[in-house]
Design an enzyme around this catalytic site. Sequence first.
Site, PDB file in Angstrom:
ATOM      1  N   HIS A  53       9.074  -3.334  -0.661  1.00  0.00           N
ATOM      2  CA  HIS A  53       8.654  -4.055   0.539  1.00  0.00           C
ATOM      3  C   HIS A  53       7.954  -5.334   0.085  1.00  0.00           C
ATOM      4  O   HIS A  53       7.728  -5.542  -1.110  1.00  0.00           O
ATOM      5  CB  HIS A  53       7.727  -3.188   1.403  1.00  0.00           C
ATOM      6  CG  HIS A  53       6.572  -2.612   0.662  1.00  0.00           C
ATOM      7  ND1 HIS A  53       6.434  -1.265   0.405  1.00  0.00           N
ATOM      8  CD2 HIS A  53       5.519  -3.210   0.078  1.00  0.00           C
ATOM      9  CE1 HIS A  53       5.330  -1.068  -0.290  1.00  0.00           C
ATOM     10  NE2 HIS A  53       4.768  -2.229  -0.509  1.00  0.00           N
TER      11      HIS A  53
HETATM   12  C1  T46 Z   1       2.518  -1.648  -2.669  1.00  0.00           C
HETATM   13  C2  T46 Z   1       3.102  -0.600  -3.551  1.00  0.00           C
HETATM   14  C3  T46 Z   1       3.150  -0.977  -4.977  1.00  0.00           C
HETATM   15  C4  T46 Z   1      -2.628   4.202   3.464  1.00  0.00           C
HETATM   16  O1  T46 Z   1      -2.921   4.865   4.463  1.00  0.00           O
HETATM   17  N1  T46 Z   1      -3.520   3.293   2.953  1.00  0.00           N
HETATM   18  C5  T46 Z   1      -3.230   2.523   1.860  1.00  0.00           C
HETATM   19  O2  T46 Z   1      -4.099   1.715   1.443  1.00  0.00           O
HETATM   20  C6  T46 Z   1      -1.943   2.665   1.241  1.00  0.00           C
HETATM   21  C7  T46 Z   1      -1.594   1.810   0.037  1.00  0.00           C
HETATM   22  C8  T46 Z   1      -1.073   3.574   1.757  1.00  0.00           C
HETATM   23  N2  T46 Z   1      -1.420   4.336   2.831  1.00  0.00           N
HETATM   24  C9  T46 Z   1      -0.471   5.364   3.314  1.00  0.00           C
HETATM   25  C10 T46 Z   1       0.730   4.801   4.064  1.00  0.00           C
HETATM   26  C11 T46 Z   1       1.805   5.819   3.780  1.00  0.00           C
HETATM   27  O3  T46 Z   1       1.753   6.845   4.743  1.00  0.00           O
HETATM   28  O4  T46 Z   1       0.064   6.055   2.194  1.00  0.00           O
HETATM   29  C12 T46 Z   1       1.403   6.410   2.425  1.00  0.00           C
HETATM   30  C13 T46 Z   1       2.299   5.925   1.275  1.00  0.00           C
HETATM   31  O5  T46 Z   1       2.285   4.471   1.268  1.00  0.00           O
HETATM   32  P1  T46 Z   1       3.580   3.595   0.972  1.00  0.00           P
HETATM   33  O6  T46 Z   1       4.782   4.262   1.499  1.00  0.00           O
HETATM   34  O7  T46 Z   1       3.302   2.191   1.457  1.00  0.00           O
HETATM   35  O8  T46 Z   1       3.637   3.639  -0.627  1.00  0.00           O
HETATM   36  P2  T46 Z   1       4.467   2.671  -1.577  1.00  0.00           P
HETATM   37  O9  T46 Z   1       4.375   3.220  -2.941  1.00  0.00           O
HETATM   38  O10 T46 Z   1       5.795   2.387  -1.035  1.00  0.00           O
HETATM   39  O11 T46 Z   1       3.674   1.264  -1.525  1.00  0.00           O
HETATM   40  C14 T46 Z   1       2.385   1.161  -2.078  1.00  0.00           C
HETATM   41  C15 T46 Z   1       1.548   0.199  -1.237  1.00  0.00           C
HETATM   42  O12 T46 Z   1       1.582   0.611   0.132  1.00  0.00           O
HETATM   43  C16 T46 Z   1       2.029  -1.224  -1.323  1.00  0.00           C
HETATM   44  O13 T46 Z   1       1.053  -2.100  -0.829  1.00  0.00           O
HETATM   45  O14 T46 Z   1       2.577  -2.839  -2.979  1.00  0.00           O
HETATM   46  O15 T46 Z   1       2.478   0.679  -3.411  1.00  0.00           O
END
Ligand code: T46
Length: 137
Positions: A53
Amino acid sequence: MNALKILKEIQVINFLDNRGNLDVAEFQNIGKFQTKRMYYISSVPENDSRGAHAHKNLDQVFFAVSGKFNLTVTDGSNTDTVELKAHKLGYFLPAGHWRYLDNFTKDAVCIVLASEHYDENDYIRSYEEFLEWKKSG
Ligand code: T46
């Protein structure tokens, strides 16, 4: 532009003695970056990836605190990949770039410092939308 110009290297100095490791990074060349949030990613299954993303307004700093993994970034035209390893360089990634992390080793832990609080509206989770957003910007 090549991605190594997008990604700013952050030097990590490792102090290893018989008490273990201490690693330090001084933030000198990343403008007004201030940490409002941190999160870390671990236990990523082999062949899986994270991210995929872009963020509209969020700047982030990435380090490997153990193991290693790859960080790939693109501005929509140019793409590059760096390998992050424990005790080695970290990277500053400014807002407005697509990114994903992959090739995690079993022991890899990625720590991320983020310039803003969590806001789902800041995410662009479709690559097509990201390209449109870049064009309109
Ligand atoms: C990025 C990459 C490298 C939260 O509630 N608070 C937070 O601060 C974060 C980071 C996530 N979340 C929740 C949202 C989702 O339900 O944690 C769950 C997994 O997050 P996400 O699907 O966004 O994870 P990644 O690995 O795709 O992305 C993360 C970061 O969100 C993003 O900013 O750059 O790691």
